[in-house]
Design an enzyme around this catalytic site. Sequence first.
Site, PDB file in Angstrom:
ATOM      1  N   LYS A 116       0.749  -1.344   0.059  1.00  0.00           N
ATOM      2  CA  LYS A 116      -0.063   0.142  -0.094  1.00  0.00           C
ATOM      3  C   LYS A 116       0.778   1.256   0.120  1.00  0.00           C
ATOM      4  O   LYS A 116       0.237   2.365  -0.499  1.00  0.00           O
ATOM      5  CB  LYS A 116      -0.939   0.099   1.210  1.00  0.00           C
ATOM      6  CG  LYS A 116      -1.925  -1.246   1.061  1.00  0.00           C
ATOM      7  CD  LYS A 116      -3.186  -0.918   1.856  1.00  0.00           C
ATOM      8  CE  LYS A 116      -4.180  -2.151   1.368  1.00  0.00           C
ATOM      9  NZ  LYS A 116      -5.354  -2.140   2.262  1.00  0.00           N
ATOM     10  N   LYS A 195      -7.759 -11.861  -5.475  1.00  0.00           N
ATOM     11  CA  LYS A 195      -8.488 -11.459  -4.214  1.00  0.00           C
ATOM     12  C   LYS A 195      -9.945 -10.806  -4.528  1.00  0.00           C
ATOM     13  O   LYS A 195     -10.127  -9.973  -5.641  1.00  0.00           O
ATOM     14  CB  LYS A 195      -7.844 -10.479  -3.423  1.00  0.00           C
ATOM     15  CG  LYS A 195      -8.403 -10.236  -2.140  1.00  0.00           C
ATOM     16  CD  LYS A 195      -7.976  -9.576  -0.978  1.00  0.00           C
ATOM     17  CE  LYS A 195      -8.797  -9.284   0.189  1.00  0.00           C
ATOM     18  NZ  LYS A 195      -7.754  -8.830   1.294  1.00  0.00           N
ATOM     19  N   LYS A 198     -13.937  -5.192  -3.115  1.00  0.00           N
ATOM     20  CA  LYS A 198     -14.935  -4.258  -3.761  1.00  0.00           C
ATOM     21  C   LYS A 198     -14.004  -3.345  -4.604  1.00  0.00           C
ATOM     22  O   LYS A 198     -14.671  -2.825  -5.835  1.00  0.00           O
ATOM     23  CB  LYS A 198     -15.656  -3.587  -2.515  1.00  0.00           C
ATOM     24  CG  LYS A 198     -16.311  -2.495  -3.144  1.00  0.00           C
ATOM     25  CD  LYS A 198     -17.669  -2.454  -2.184  1.00  0.00           C
ATOM     26  CE  LYS A 198     -18.698  -1.404  -2.579  1.00  0.00           C
ATOM     27  NZ  LYS A 198     -19.808  -1.764  -1.629  1.00  0.00           N
TER      28      LYS A 198
END
Length: 337
Positions: A116, A195, A198
């Site tokens: 990230k 994965k 959303k």
Amino acid sequence: MSHAKQGRVFSGMQPSGEAHLGNYLGALRQWVELQETHECFFCVVDEHAITGEYSPSDLPGRVFDLAVSFLAVGLDPARSTIFVQSDVSEHVVLAWLFNAVAPVGELERMTQYKDKSTNLESIPVGLLNYPVLQTADILLYRADLVPVGEDQLQHLELSREIARRWNARFGEYFPEPQPVISRAGRILGLDGNAKMSKSLGNTVGILAEPEEIWERVRTAVTDPQRVRRTDPGRPEVCNVYSLHKFFTPPEELPDIAAQCRGATRGCVDCKRILSDHIAEHFAPIRERARDLKADPNQVREILDAGAEKARAEARETLEEVRERMGMRWRDLPILST
Ligand code: TRP
């Protein structure tokens, strides 16, 4: 909550709005079962959500929608403590206190942090500290079991390290929390991506209407070697078949697999069957969600009551932690009460 139950469970989920198939198969289903046998705390972790890109105006709705999904799938406020992280400010307090023992080197080694932070011009310290807050979530309730997906194992290992370091420095108090791995294994995205998430847009909401479920499932990637309708397929590598295993009655599975291998049924028809079973599986859940959304104050009351129960536990822990960490200047003998 009975003490006869087999230990204390904590788990959290980021408020990404309505839960999706991956959340359900990988986590929520198992949480619903755990509340029968364990003393459970389930939390919408909105304070984790601020460590990434997010919109402050969307966050409240995402929290509410996830809470509705929690309740609709059967998390039961009579059996579990269900609440929103930011309603219990002790999470943040304990996270700060854990900063006294949390090792920077280990935090920098977390793969989620590395993923990230790579393309960021400026890395917020919260991204590095994310697993410290996660540790505080768990240990605030002295939970010993944490149902998580495989991707969280590294964070949990760090939680144990923090518990050990804190115990070594301030005295044995915290349990070393153990993961409970979902037997669902990793749920691939509909696009075949590693994965279901959303943000990757490769999933279906658990509250989606049947037509919407079909629209999503129709786009799902199947066995990449089955290019033409007449090519034989391999159910064991097919993403759609893996979902059939969760939603299609077991007695129908041999037929589904055989029709695929023999190329006697095309992928579109096969997906239609899956889509119908998914829609059917979630029908009662959609119904409960509809009722909850029609009475939003009921949801608020449940979350308020959950936060109150959580807070009572959290305060006890913090009391002990403050005592042991020397945050007790009022107890100086030179001061009279
Ligand atoms: N990091 C977890 C995830 O992304 C969410 C989470 C936050 C969590 N706090 C937790 C999970 C405590 C288990 C226990 O899935």
